[in-house]
Write a protein that holds these residues in place. Structure first.
Motif, PDB file in Angstrom:
ATOM      1  N   PHE A  20      -3.797  16.095 -10.091  1.00  0.00           N
ATOM      2  CA  PHE A  20      -3.924  17.252  -9.210  1.00  0.00           C
ATOM      3  C   PHE A  20      -3.032  17.138  -7.955  1.00  0.00           C
ATOM      4  CE2 PHE A  20      -8.084  16.599 -11.268  1.00  0.00           C
ATOM      5  CZ  PHE A  20      -8.113  17.735 -12.064  1.00  0.00           C
ATOM      6  N   PRO A  21      -1.745  16.906  -8.141  1.00  0.00           N
ATOM      7  CA  PRO A  21      -0.873  16.720  -6.963  1.00  0.00           C
ATOM      8  C   PRO A  21      -0.759  17.967  -6.095  1.00  0.00           C
ATOM      9  CG  PRO A  21       0.431  16.939  -8.962  1.00  0.00           C
ATOM     10  CD  PRO A  21      -0.995  16.833  -9.403  1.00  0.00           C
ATOM     11  N   VAL A  22      -0.742  19.159  -6.716  1.00  0.00           N
ATOM     12  CA  VAL A  22      -0.593  20.386  -5.934  1.00  0.00           C
ATOM     13  C   VAL A  22      -1.820  20.619  -5.066  1.00  0.00           C
ATOM     14  CG1 VAL A  22      -0.219  22.876  -6.048  1.00  0.00           C
ATOM     15  CG2 VAL A  22       0.915  21.374  -7.703  1.00  0.00           C
ATOM     16  N   LEU A  23      -2.998  20.484  -5.647  1.00  0.00           N
ATOM     17  CA  LEU A  23      -4.224  20.672  -4.874  1.00  0.00           C
ATOM     18  C   LEU A  23      -4.345  19.643  -3.764  1.00  0.00           C
ATOM     19  CD1 LEU A  23      -6.816  21.513  -7.679  1.00  0.00           C
ATOM     20  CD2 LEU A  23      -5.731  23.079  -6.065  1.00  0.00           C
ATOM     21  N   ARG A  24      -3.952  18.396  -4.078  1.00  0.00           N
ATOM     22  CA  ARG A  24      -4.036  17.370  -3.047  1.00  0.00           C
ATOM     23  C   ARG A  24      -3.028  17.623  -1.921  1.00  0.00           C
ATOM     24  NH1 ARG A  24      -4.413  13.521  -6.086  1.00  0.00           N
ATOM     25  NH2 ARG A  24      -6.641  13.119  -5.883  1.00  0.00           N
ATOM     26  N   GLY A  25      -1.839  18.134  -2.285  1.00  0.00           N
ATOM     27  CA  GLY A  25      -0.860  18.468  -1.256  1.00  0.00           C
ATOM     28  C   GLY A  25      -1.369  19.563  -0.330  1.00  0.00           C
ATOM     29  N   TYR A  79       8.723  14.549   5.740  1.00  0.00           N
ATOM     30  CA  TYR A  79       8.407  13.196   6.230  1.00  0.00           C
ATOM     31  C   TYR A  79       6.930  13.083   6.591  1.00  0.00           C
ATOM     32  CZ  TYR A  79       9.565   8.666   8.226  1.00  0.00           C
ATOM     33  OH  TYR A  79       9.640   7.316   8.463  1.00  0.00           O
ATOM     34  N   THR A  80       6.389  14.131   7.203  1.00  0.00           N
ATOM     35  CA  THR A  80       4.959  14.128   7.525  1.00  0.00           C
ATOM     36  C   THR A  80       4.119  14.108   6.255  1.00  0.00           C
ATOM     37  OG1 THR A  80       5.330  15.339   9.592  1.00  0.00           O
ATOM     38  CG2 THR A  80       3.120  15.427   8.662  1.00  0.00           C
ATOM     39  N   ALA A  81       4.600  14.757   5.206  1.00  0.00           N
ATOM     40  CA  ALA A  81       3.831  14.844   3.969  1.00  0.00           C
ATOM     41  C   ALA A  81       3.578  13.481   3.358  1.00  0.00           C
ATOM     42  CB  ALA A  81       4.558  15.742   2.970  1.00  0.00           C
ATOM     43  N   PHE A  82       4.549  12.533   3.476  1.00  0.00           N
ATOM     44  CA  PHE A  82       4.300  11.229   2.865  1.00  0.00           C
ATOM     45  C   PHE A  82       4.052  10.120   3.876  1.00  0.00           C
ATOM     46  CE2 PHE A  82       8.969  11.086   3.226  1.00  0.00           C
ATOM     47  CZ  PHE A  82       9.193   9.808   3.684  1.00  0.00           C
ATOM     48  N   LYS A  83       4.332  10.349   5.141  1.00  0.00           N
ATOM     49  CA  LYS A  83       4.058   9.334   6.155  1.00  0.00           C
ATOM     50  C   LYS A  83       2.825   9.652   6.981  1.00  0.00           C
ATOM     51  CE  LYS A  83       7.078   5.913   6.224  1.00  0.00           C
ATOM     52  NZ  LYS A  83       6.647   4.501   6.169  1.00  0.00           N
ATOM     53  N   VAL A 101       0.803  -1.217   0.000  1.00  0.00           N
ATOM     54  CA  VAL A 101       0.000   0.000   0.000  1.00  0.00           C
ATOM     55  C   VAL A 101       0.836   1.267   0.000  1.00  0.00           C
ATOM     56  CG1 VAL A 101      -2.010  -1.056   1.034  1.00  0.00           C
ATOM     57  CG2 VAL A 101      -0.210  -0.196   2.505  1.00  0.00           C
ATOM     58  N   GLY A 102       2.133   1.207   0.319  1.00  0.00           N
ATOM     59  CA  GLY A 102       2.978   2.389   0.220  1.00  0.00           C
ATOM     60  C   GLY A 102       2.826   3.336   1.398  1.00  0.00           C
ATOM     61  N   PRO A 103       3.705   4.283   1.505  1.00  0.00           N
ATOM     62  CA  PRO A 103       3.735   5.202   2.645  1.00  0.00           C
ATOM     63  C   PRO A 103       2.542   6.150   2.709  1.00  0.00           C
ATOM     64  CG  PRO A 103       5.856   5.131   1.512  1.00  0.00           C
ATOM     65  CD  PRO A 103       4.872   4.443   0.646  1.00  0.00           C
ATOM     66  N   ILE A 118       4.097  21.751  -0.855  1.00  0.00           N
ATOM     67  CA  ILE A 118       4.982  21.446  -1.982  1.00  0.00           C
ATOM     68  C   ILE A 118       5.578  20.054  -1.820  1.00  0.00           C
ATOM     69  CG2 ILE A 118       7.095  22.123  -3.162  1.00  0.00           C
ATOM     70  CD1 ILE A 118       4.695  23.962  -3.609  1.00  0.00           C
ATOM     71  N   ALA A 119       5.995  19.734  -0.608  1.00  0.00           N
ATOM     72  CA  ALA A 119       6.546  18.399  -0.356  1.00  0.00           C
ATOM     73  C   ALA A 119       5.504  17.325  -0.645  1.00  0.00           C
ATOM     74  CB  ALA A 119       7.030  18.303   1.089  1.00  0.00           C
ATOM     75  N   GLY A 120       4.245  17.577  -0.265  1.00  0.00           N
ATOM     76  CA  GLY A 120       3.192  16.607  -0.539  1.00  0.00           C
ATOM     77  C   GLY A 120       3.005  16.366  -2.025  1.00  0.00           C
ATOM     78  N   ALA A 121       3.112  17.420  -2.821  1.00  0.00           N
ATOM     79  CA  ALA A 121       2.969  17.268  -4.271  1.00  0.00           C
ATOM     80  C   ALA A 121       4.100  16.418  -4.841  1.00  0.00           C
ATOM     81  CB  ALA A 121       2.938  18.642  -4.935  1.00  0.00           C
ATOM     82  N   PHE A 122       5.330  16.675  -4.440  1.00  0.00           N
ATOM     83  CA  PHE A 122       6.463  15.885  -4.926  1.00  0.00           C
ATOM     84  C   PHE A 122       6.380  14.443  -4.430  1.00  0.00           C
ATOM     85  CE2 PHE A 122       8.344  20.031  -5.798  1.00  0.00           C
ATOM     86  CZ  PHE A 122       9.048  19.788  -6.966  1.00  0.00           C
ATOM     87  N   CYS A 123       5.910  14.262  -3.192  1.00  0.00           N
ATOM     88  CA  CYS A 123       5.789  12.903  -2.650  1.00  0.00           C
ATOM     89  C   CYS A 123       4.836  12.057  -3.480  1.00  0.00           C
ATOM     90  CB  CYS A 123       5.303  12.954  -1.203  1.00  0.00           C
ATOM     91  SG  CYS A 123       6.541  13.494  -0.017  1.00  0.00           S
TER      92      CYS A 123
END
Length: 736
Positions: free
Chosen positions: A502-507, A579-583, A16-18, A484-489
């Motif tokens: 929509f990675p930016v909006l989701r981040g 780390y919080t953005a993807f975990k 399922v991934g991080p 921004i970190a969430g979008a890159f993650c």
């Protein structure tokens, strides 16, 4: 769940991934932040109730009247001139200009004159003085005649209602001055008979009712600031030092050279005349920044290897040159028949320098050799960040939204600060004027002025309000970094990048839905450090003249340590946000985990932050230089532009801000990809069932890269075979 879409294939659902589990983090911190904002709201409410920022903008006179507006007499104030309508009097004039200075204790005319901030008369006037009344001792009423003549022409610089008074002494004065004005003495500027200036001018405190002198002045920030060149021309030996101090202090206070007002006028005119060129330069900076972002992956590779090669050449040539110089000096010393001790010392010093430089260069050369693989990883990170930025180009405009939020926050904070600064309580100030003439009819007469006294708790209010500025600003910056970190993650932790939508909006959504508490926690830590540094700087400034050298040194060391600590915490915070953005973990857990990742990749971190930051700085520098050169060629030969450097400087500042805005996204992206890469390398090994999420380019920098690449190719082959078999089955079904 929405996050399941980041799985690329149906068979990968078990992995399922991080990004799988996500919940609200550090809720107590966001609640504390909301309560804190409520406290700022309470402060703002009381400041709005009793404050008046127009007193700062327009200035206020000695009776509590704000210049340029209609005033209401404050409660408890008995001064007769309080509460006047000053709509037609927008400028503030000081009887003693030293009250504008922090150290207002020097002599204006002679060393026995002392400026008093509270008792010096300040009046709202229709316009600043355009002439000069000499500050000289007279036996007659020369100055009073000048003031009377100015008053008849609409320039009244004496206390309000002075010339309209029905007191016998003043009516007698006006009668004498009228007779003087009609006589031949007026043409010769000879003193008027019968009355003396000293009867109407105070000798101590410049408290009126008329000024001891007036100087031709210019309106700056609604204050009548004396013309220093005119004052110097009138000044004698006793005033030259004061004039210089006055000019320096006012220049520092207002941020401009008041004696060069003509140059400033030309400069402002140049800005107005070159607005088209400035607009072109600003637009060019946007285009140049965008182009450099597009090419940064390849530019970075060229620049990094060029820097490494140049550094290696310098490490070889530098010691060789110093040893050659030492050898030449040694040969000359040995060949000399007579040698001086200084020559011997110089040769020994050269040898010491050569040894030190050789050791340093050898260490640097070895680092370049052994870290060449780490440099390759950084080049790959630049390319990966460039690829992701191009796939979500809207991410480059998020700093503009951030800037708008920060500007709005700073404007609101400044607006409230104006009310806090003027939230003092108006009180009467009663004192007795001391006149230059002991025979003055107004001797021993009391006057009531108005002063504003701060509340006892105002210092604590300012600390609370200042901490709010720091916390709010850092809060917005942290929200931006995590979004921004969430979008890159999302790009990194998705195997099929085409499925990222929509990675930016989701981040941004993740930050505001789940992690505002984490953002509030991290930003609070930085704000506390900044507040401590501010308090320490305030203490240093207040006690700079009474400190010993040891205390000054210790305070500077402490300030330096706090600065370093702030930088370290900002670095840890940014990586914790990533780390919080993807975990989806809380702040403390993220700090703990990311600290371990950074320690296990310490060499990589050092290379990426040092060399990477330098490359990004070079990119910003290129944007500014190209924009400045463009402005120079556009305006250098324009006859309508006197000082082309001013418009170019404005455009260059804008260009740097734009470049910093674009490159900050790139910088966060590189840090995010690296943290994701380190975590991916830790939890996966490339074997079936534990495949890496990283791209092929990044996979070459892991220890088992060859095996991982084989597994990736094998899995892709299986997927293609399954897809082909599925299509064949569909064809057979259709034929049947």
């Amino acid at each position: 769940m929405a996050d399941k879409q980041f799985q690329s294939k149906e068979e990968d659902k078990k992995d399922v991934g991080p990004l799988k589990d996500r919940g609200c983090t550090d809720i107590i911190c966001i609640l504390i932040f909301i309560v804190f904002l409520g406290g700022m709201g309470v402060i703002a409410y009381f400041a709005f109730t009793i404050g008046d920022p127009w007193r700062i903008l327009n200035g206020y006179d000695s009776f509590g009247n704000t210049c340029g507006v209609k005033n209401v007499k404050p409660d408890g104030v008995t001064a007769k001139h309080s509460g006047l309508d000053m709509t037609e009097k927008p400028y503030l004039m000081y009887f003693d200009p030293r009250v504008m200075l922090p150290d207002s204790v020097t002599a204006v005319i002679g060393s026995d004159k002392t400026a008093f901030l509270e008792t010096t008369m300040m009046l709202c006037v229709k316009k600043c003085p355009v002439g000069t009344v000499l500050p000289i001792e007279t036996n007659g009423a020369y100055k009073m005649w000048e003031y009377y003549n100015l008053q008849k022409n609409g320039e009244d610089y004496c206390e309000y209602g002075f010339w309209d008074s029905t007191d016998k002494e003043i009516t007698d004065l006006k009668t004498a001055l009228e007779g003087y004005a009609n006589s031949a003495l007026a043409e010769a500027h000879t003193n008027a008979p019968g009355e003396t200036d000293n009867d109407f001018i105070t000798s101590n405190g410049a408290s009126g009712p008329c000024p001891e002198f007036i100087i031709e002045s210019t309106a700056i920030m609604n204050r009548c600031v004396p013309g220093f060149e005119k004052l110097k021309a009138l000044a004698g030996d006793g005033t030259e030092e004061f004039v210089q101090t006055l000019e320096e202090k006012m220049n520092a206070l207002l941020g401009t050279d008041l004696s060069a007002s003509e140059i400033m006028q030309y400069a402002m005119a140049d800005v107005m005349n070159s607005y088209r060129e400035i607009a072109v330069m600003c637009a060019s900076s946007l285009i140049i920044s965008f182009i450099i972002i597009l090419l940064l992956g390849w530019i970075a590779q060229i620049m990094i290897y060029a820097i490494a090669i140049l550094a290696a050449v310098a490490c070889i040539a530098g010691p060789a040159y110093f040893w050659y110089v030492w050898y030449q000096a040694k040969e000359a010393l040995d060949a000399a028949e007579i040698t001086l001790q200084t020559q011997v010392d110089n040769v020994e010093t050269l040898m010491i320098y050569a040894i030190i430089i050789t050791v340093v260069c050898v260490v640097v050369l070895l680092l370049i050799i052994f870290l060449r693989s780490r440099i390759g990883l950084m080049v790959t990170l630049f390319k990966e960040a460039g690829f992701m930025v191009m796939r979500m180009i809207t991410i480059l405009f998020t700093p503009i939204i951030l800037a708008l939020f920060i500007l709005a926050w700073a404007a609101l904070w400044s607006f409230v600060s104006g009310y806090i600064y003027t939230a003092g309580t108006a009180q009467d100030l009663n004192f007795t004027r001391e006149y230059s003439s002991a025979d003055s009819p107004f001797a021993n007469e009391n006057i009531t002025m108005v002063i504003y006294k701060d509340h006892d708790y105002i210092m604590w209010v300012w600390l609370y309000h200042l901490f709010g500025l720091y916390w709010g600003t850092e809060f917005f910056l942290a929200c931006h970094e995590m979004a921004i970190a969430g979008a890159f993650c999302q790009f990194y932790w998705t195997r099929d990048k085409r499925k990222v939508s929509f990675p930016v909006l989701r981040g941004i959504w993740w930050v505001f839905r789940y992690h505002l508490g984490t953002v509030a926690f991290g930003s609070c830590i930085i704000a506390i450090i900044q507040l401590i540094r501010t308090i320490l700087a305030y203490i240093q400034n207040k006690t700079k003249d009474s400190q010993s050298e040891i205390v000054k040194y210790l305070l500077m060391c402490l300030q330096c340590c706090l600065w370093c600590f702030e930088k370290v915490m900002k670095f840890i915070n940014r990586n914790a946000y990533i780390y919080t953005a993807f975990k989806g973990s809380n702040f403390c857990s993220s700090c703990k985990k990311v600290f371990g990742l950074l320690l296990s990749n310490l060499v990589r971190v050092g290379v990426i932050n040092c060399v990477g930051s330098f490359i990004l700085f070079i990119g910003k520098f290129l944007v500014v230089i190209v924009t400045g050169m463009l402005g120079y060629f556009m305006m250098n030969n324009d006859d309508d532009i006197y000082y082309w450097a001013i418009p170019v400087l404005i455009a260059a500042i804008f260009a740097f801000a734009v470049a910093h805005t674009f490159f900050s996204v790139y910088e966060i992206g590189i840090d995010t990809i690296f943290i994701c890469f380190a975590e991916d390398e830790t939890i996966n090994d490339g074997t079936p069932g534990r495949e890496y999420y990283m791209s092929k380019n990044l996979m070459q920098w892991v220890d088992n890269s060859s095996e991982a690449l084989k597994n990736m190719r094998r899995k892709k082959g299986q997927q293609k075979a399954q897809a082909k078999a599925g299509k064949s089955g569909e064809v057979e079904m259709s034929e049947k």
